[in-house]
Structure formats: C-alpha cells, structure tokens
Design an enzyme around this catalytic site. Structure first.
Site, PDB file in Angstrom:
ATOM      1  N   SER A   1      -9.268 -14.746  -0.903  1.00 58.58           N
ATOM      2  CA  SER A   1      -9.336 -13.303  -1.090  1.00 58.58           C
ATOM      3  C   SER A   1     -10.761 -12.854  -1.380  1.00 58.58           C
ATOM      4  O   SER A   1     -11.568 -13.610  -1.916  1.00 58.58           O
ATOM      5  CB  SER A   1      -8.424 -12.922  -2.264  1.00 58.58           C
ATOM      6  OG  SER A   1      -8.475 -11.532  -2.485  1.00 58.58           O
TER       7      SER A   1
ATOM      8  N   HIS B   1       0.848  -1.207   0.000  1.00 56.67           N
ATOM      9  CA  HIS B   1       0.000   0.000   0.000  1.00 56.67           C
ATOM     10  C   HIS B   1       0.880   1.252   0.000  1.00 56.67           C
ATOM     11  O   HIS B   1       1.981   1.248   0.566  1.00 56.67           O
ATOM     12  CB  HIS B   1      -0.884  -0.017   1.251  1.00 56.67           C
ATOM     13  CG  HIS B   1      -1.923   1.066   1.279  1.00 56.67           C
ATOM     14  ND1 HIS B   1      -1.768   2.222   2.015  1.00 56.67           N
ATOM     15  CD2 HIS B   1      -3.126   1.161   0.659  1.00 56.67           C
ATOM     16  CE1 HIS B   1      -2.847   2.977   1.860  1.00 56.67           C
ATOM     17  NE2 HIS B   1      -3.685   2.362   1.050  1.00 56.67           N
TER      18      HIS B   1
HETATM   19  C1  LIG Z   1      -6.596   0.148   2.933  1.00 55.00           C
HETATM   20  C2  LIG Z   1      -5.181  -0.290   3.116  1.00 55.00           C
HETATM   21  C3  LIG Z   1      -4.309   0.437   3.916  1.00 55.00           C
HETATM   22  C4  LIG Z   1      -4.658   1.774   4.486  1.00 55.00           C
HETATM   23  O1  LIG Z   1      -5.618   1.676   5.454  1.00 55.00           O
HETATM   24  P1  LIG Z   1      -6.467   2.988   5.849  1.00 55.00           P
HETATM   25  O2  LIG Z   1      -7.257   2.483   6.998  1.00 55.00           O
HETATM   26  O3  LIG Z   1      -7.266   3.333   4.633  1.00 55.00           O
HETATM   27  O4  LIG Z   1      -5.493   4.040   6.199  1.00 55.00           O
HETATM   28  C5  LIG Z   1      -3.057  -0.076   4.162  1.00 55.00           C
HETATM   29  N1  LIG Z   1      -2.671  -1.230   3.612  1.00 55.00           N
HETATM   30  C6  LIG Z   1      -3.473  -1.953   2.813  1.00 55.00           C
HETATM   31  C7  LIG Z   1      -2.966  -3.242   2.253  1.00 55.00           C
HETATM   32  C8  LIG Z   1      -4.754  -1.495   2.523  1.00 55.00           C
HETATM   33  O5  LIG Z   1      -5.526  -2.194   1.685  1.00 55.00           O
END
Ligand SMILES: *Cc1c(COP(=O)(O)O)cnc(C)c1O
Length: 405
Positions: free
Chosen positions: A339, A133
C-alpha cells in the site's frame, strides 16, 4: 512565458490585464500547492505531458469508443489502444470479449459498473465493505439498488466471515459484489478471490452474481508488485465482471478522469435493453474528454509497464519508510502491505492544510505517490514529530523517551 501555455498555438496578442493577473495568480497557487501535497492519491509527476499544441482543440470522444461518431476531432483509436493496455494489465485474455472506456472519474466507473450489474440482475442487492468509497453507496442509491454494508477488519479489508454471515439474510436475491483494491482511507486490499469463494460456497455462482472491483488507486499499483498475493490482484480470471480506476491517481493524467473495463456480454445486454430507432451509446456521459484520453494513452505508452512497476516499488518502499519514521517518533501508524497509504492521528490544522491531508474520525492519511520525494517526507516527519511532542499524550511521550534512552 507561462502564458504561452494558456494561449496555445494561437498566440493571441494579449488578454485583458485582470484576466492575466488572475491566471498568473492561479498558476502560482497551483505550483505552491503541488510542492507540499501529501494527502491525496494524485500522481503529480505529469510526465510525459501531452504537448500544449493539442490544448486548443475541442477533442470529444463522443459515444462508444468502439463505434465512434462522425465528429472528426476524436481520439477513439487511442482510447481503444489505452483500454487494450488496461485489459492486458488486468488479465482480460481475449480482448474481443471485453469493452472499456475513459470516463469522468473513478466515481463514474463505479456508477457504470453497478449499472451493468443491475442490468444483469435487476433484483440484486449491492454488497460492499464498510470501508468502500462513498461513491459506491451513492451509485447504489442513484440506481435505486438496495445496498448492504459488510463489516471490515481493523486494517480495512472486507471481513469474509461477515460476508458469509449476511448472505443467508438476502432472501435468495442475486448480488452485485463491490470489492476494493486499495481502500480510500486505509489503503487496504479486499481479498477478491476469497470473497468470490465465499459467494460460490453460498450458491452464488456467476449466474447469480456480478463482481465489480473498485481499483481507483491500487488497480494501477498491485498488478506491478510481484510479491503481492494472488487473491488481491485485480485480475479478470478471478471471475470479475468489471474493474474501474481513476485516471488522475496512479496513471498520472493532469485532469480528473477515469477508466472502466467490463465483460462485453454485459455491455451488449445493456445495448439490447435500449429499444427504439436512436443509435445506442453504451457510455454514461456521451461526450467524453479526449484530452483525458490523450493523457492516459501517453502515460501508458510513454511511461510504460516498466515505469509503473518502478513507481509501484519505490512508492510502497517509501510508504513503509514513512510509517517506520512516524512510529519511531511515537505515532500510532497503519500502513497496509503493498500500500502507498499511511494513516496516523490527525495533527493540528496548520499541518493538515500545509500537507493537504485527508482526515476522517480523528485520523489523517498521507499517500506516497511517485512525485512525493524523500525530502518532502523528511520535512513532514520533522513537522509531525514536533507536533506530537507538544501533545499531552503520556503514551506517545513515553515511547519517545524510551527511543531516546
Ligand atoms: C478516489 C477513489 C474513488 C473515486 O475516484 P474519483 O476519481 O475521485 O471519482 C473511488 N474509490 C476509491 C477506493 C477511491 O480511493
């Protein structure tokens, strides 16, 4: 009637008309948006809700969940119970050796995980897969830690050979390894056990590495799937140092929030590093949303282990069903095992907007969350098939003809 929700228990006689109108308009828009939502991993079942009677209170879980403050309207005790629930889920063993807290989001959990890693190994390099992410490289930059992306496989999990190949080039520096349980775009699961084995083989034992698992979505899915392989499970006994998840994704809190659990030794190290006479606060945000704590706590204990297990089963099955239907319609589909995420070619703007699909590089994503009904999926399959039929793509059209023959 709906206004009682906003007014809470104070039941004020009336709001100025323009405020009432805008709020009503907003409420209608929220309801419509929830009806056809398919693109983000947000659990919109909102069950069990926290009673509206609690909404007018300023609930602030200021500071350390295990230390607290003298501010009375806190729910630190419920936060500790919620964190103990997650510790059990993620195989923490003796919870005395772990620390956890509710934060603003999954992103905050990643920032704090990397911060704990840097405190443990100030000259470490962050390693993350190309499918991690965006909050991971963001956290590294914020903390001024060098970050090296590692190639991932076409289905989205970290390529263990590529990982082994980058290690000799790090000049003997320690590593902060970020692994993902449920990648954002492809719903892939990094092989946590496999990646840690690669680090071990290169001489990066626990004294030279910190492992953070970003489980924003699937750290609340994979633990409930009995047939998921051990290697992808976000379990501390793999040698993980911290795990984070989002509170508004599978957990189902009705506001953005998150949770992180880490080994206490790392949190204590940070506490020692801060000198002076001020009381130490081992959280990033200080003031923390007590309503988010209430919502998560109510989900953990109200919906319970069995409820989440049921959701994980149903959602993975429905995701496979959706993938199958789209393939039959001639679409090029990716749906990883265990998934909830289904990836396909990005359709036209109208469909993207209606179903609120997340798009990247010409591909779009749907995530089958517990509130996503089979009726919604059927509608989407019909709409997507119609769109596909109008595409001048010989291959897709031919596949469809073959199916109908
Ligand atoms: C959504 C997501 C995040 C971020 O999370 P938030 O709660 O939106 O800040 C981090 N890592 C992954 C893999 C995600 O899918």
């Amino acid at each position: 009637m709906s206004h009682a929700l906003f007014l809470g228990r104070f039941n004020r006689p009336s709001l100025p008309d323009y405020i009432e109108e805008r709020l009503l308009e907003t409420e209608c828009r929220m309801e419509a948006a929830h009806q056809t939502h398919l693109g983000y991993p947000y659990n919109l079942t909102l069950d069990p809700p926290v009673p509206a009677a609690l909404s007018p209170f300023l609930i602030n879980n200021l500071g350390d969940p295990y230390g607290g403050s003298t501010y009375g309207a806190n729910v630190h005790e419920l936060e500790r119970e919620a964190m103990a629930w997650l510790m059990r889920l993620w195989g923490a063993g003796n919870s005395q050796n772990f620390w956890g807290s509710v934060g603003a989001s999954g992103t905050e959990g990643n920032i704090w995980g990397l911060h704990l890693g840097r405190e443990a190994f100030p000259d470490a390099v962050v390693l993350h897969s190309a499918d991690a992410h965006c909050s991971v490289p963001k956290a590294a930059r914020l903390l001024r830690i060098d970050a090296v992306p590692v190639s991932s496989t076409p289905s989205g999990e970290i390529d263990l050979q590529a990982l082994a190949d980058v290690l000799p080039g790090l000049g003997g520096r320690p590593v902060i390894m970020v692994l993902t349980c449920g990648t954002t775009m492809k719903g892939a699961h990094d092989d946590i056990a496999g990646a840690i084995a690669v680090l071990e083989a290169a001489g990066l034992g626990p004294d030279r590495r910190f492992v953070h698992v970003d489980g924003a979505l699937s750290a609340m899915v994979v633990p409930f799937l009995p047939d998921a392989p051990d290697g992808i499970r976000p379990m501390f006994d793999h040698g993980i140092d911290s795990i984070s998840t989002s509170g508004h994704k599978m957990i189902g809190a009705p506001m953005p929030c998150g949770a992180m659990v880490a080994r206490k030794v790392h949190v204590d190290r940070m506490a020692r590093a801060v000198t002076g006479s001020l009381p130490h606060d081992p959280t990033l945000m200080g003031s923390r949303n007590g309503h988010a704590v209430l919502a998560m706590w109510a989900r953990f204990f109200g919906h319970g282990h069995q409820g989440f297990a049921r959701d994980a089963q149903t959602c993975t099955q429905r995701a496979q069903w959706l993938a199958g239907q789209l393939r039959r319609a001639g679409a090029d589909v990716l749906c990883n095992p265990h998934s909830l995420t289904v990836v396909f070619d990005q359709p036209d703007d109208d469909l993207v907007q209606r179903y609120q699909l997340a798009c990247q590089n010409g591909r779009a994503r749907a995530v089958v969350m517990p509130n996503v009904t089979t009726a919604l999926l059927r509608n989407f399959v019909a709409d997507y098939s119609d769109w596909l039929d109008c595409q001048p793509r010989a291959a897709a059209a031919l596949t469809r003809l073959a199916c109908h023959a």
